[in-house]
Design a protein around this motif. Structure first.
Motif, short mmCIF file in Angstrom:
data_model
loop_
_atom_site.label_atom_id
_atom_site.label_comp_id
_atom_site.label_asym_id
_atom_site.label_seq_id
_atom_site.Cartn_x
_atom_site.Cartn_y
_atom_site.Cartn_z
N VAL A 1 -19.56 -32.54 -3.14
CA VAL A 1 -19.98 -33.43 -4.22
C VAL A 1 -21.48 -33.68 -4.04
CG1 VAL A 1 -19.66 -35.67 -5.32
CG2 VAL A 1 -17.71 -34.53 -4.24
N LEU A 2 -22.24 -33.37 -5.09
CA LEU A 2 -23.69 -33.57 -5.05
C LEU A 2 -24.00 -34.95 -5.60
CD1 LEU A 2 -24.71 -30.04 -6.35
CD2 LEU A 2 -24.46 -30.82 -3.98
N HIS B 1 -31.48 -31.28 -2.30
CA HIS B 1 -32.44 -31.47 -3.38
C HIS B 1 -32.58 -30.22 -4.23
CE1 HIS B 1 -35.51 -29.16 -1.22
NE2 HIS B 1 -35.06 -29.77 -0.14
N THR B 2 -32.94 -30.46 -5.47
CA THR B 2 -33.23 -29.40 -6.44
C THR B 2 -34.40 -29.90 -7.29
OG1 THR B 2 -31.83 -30.27 -8.20
CG2 THR B 2 -30.77 -28.81 -6.60
N GLN C 1 -34.58 -34.80 -6.45
CA GLN C 1 -35.43 -34.61 -5.27
C GLN C 1 -34.86 -35.21 -3.99
OE1 GLN C 1 -38.17 -32.69 -5.05
NE2 GLN C 1 -37.67 -32.06 -7.11
N ASP C 2 -34.23 -36.35 -4.07
CA ASP C 2 -33.74 -37.04 -2.87
C ASP C 2 -32.24 -37.26 -2.96
OD1 ASP C 2 -36.27 -37.33 -1.63
OD2 ASP C 2 -36.72 -38.92 -3.05
N ASP D 1 -25.13 -34.53 -11.73
CA ASP D 1 -24.62 -33.56 -12.69
C ASP D 1 -25.78 -32.74 -13.24
OD1 ASP D 1 -23.43 -32.11 -14.68
OD2 ASP D 1 -22.73 -33.84 -15.83
N GLY D 2 -25.97 -31.58 -12.68
CA GLY D 2 -27.07 -30.71 -13.10
C GLY D 2 -26.92 -30.17 -14.51
N THR D 3 -25.70 -30.19 -15.06
CA THR D 3 -25.51 -29.68 -16.42
C THR D 3 -26.06 -30.64 -17.46
OG1 THR D 3 -23.31 -30.65 -16.75
CG2 THR D 3 -23.42 -28.47 -15.70
#
Length: 110
Positions: free
Chosen positions: A20-21, A58-59, A63-64, A90-92
C-alpha cells in the motif's frame, strides 16, 4: 571477491504480496502522530516482526511517501484503520497518469 546480499528493502518489496503506497505526513511521525503512536512499534506489537514493514517511497507526484508491505489485505486494513492520517497515494488521480480510461487523472464520465 566480496559477495553482497541485496538491501532488505529490495528483498521485502519482492517477498511481501501486499503493498500500500501512502502519502507522507508533513511534519513527520513524531509531530503529526505523537510520541505514543509510532507506526513501527504498532507493526511490531500488532502484526509481529517479519509480517509487515514500512519503508520510504517517492515518485514525481508523491515526494515524501511510504510503502506499507504486509502479508495480507487484512493487515493492510488494520494498519490504515490504526493510522487514518496516512492517505493512500493513488497515482491514477494525478496529472501524470494516462490510460485508455483515464486522461491526466480524470476518468471518463466524472
Amino acid at each position: 571477491m566480496t559477495r553482497r546480499s541485496p538491501p532488505q528493502k529490495k528483498t521485502d518489496e519482492i517477498a511481501f504480496p501486499v503493498r500500500v503506497l501512502l502519502h507522507g505526513l508533513g511534519g513527520g511521525f513524531l509531530r503529526d502522530l505523537g510520541s505514543d503512536r509510532d507506526p513501527h512499534a504498532w507493526i511490531r506489537i500488532n502484526l509481529g516482526l517479519g509480517n509487515a514493514e514500512l519503508y520510504p517511497w517517492h515518485t514525481p507526484y508523491c515526494q515524501d511517501g511510504f510503502q506499507f508491505l504486509c502479508r495480507s489485505p487484512l493487515a493492510a486494513g488494520q494498519f490504515l484503520a490504526a493510522f487514518p492520517e496516512f492517505l493512500v497515494a493513488d497515482g491514477t488521480a494525478t496529472e501524470f497518469y494516462n490510460s485508455p480510461y483515464v486522461t491526466a487523472g480524470r476518468r471518463r464520465g466524472e
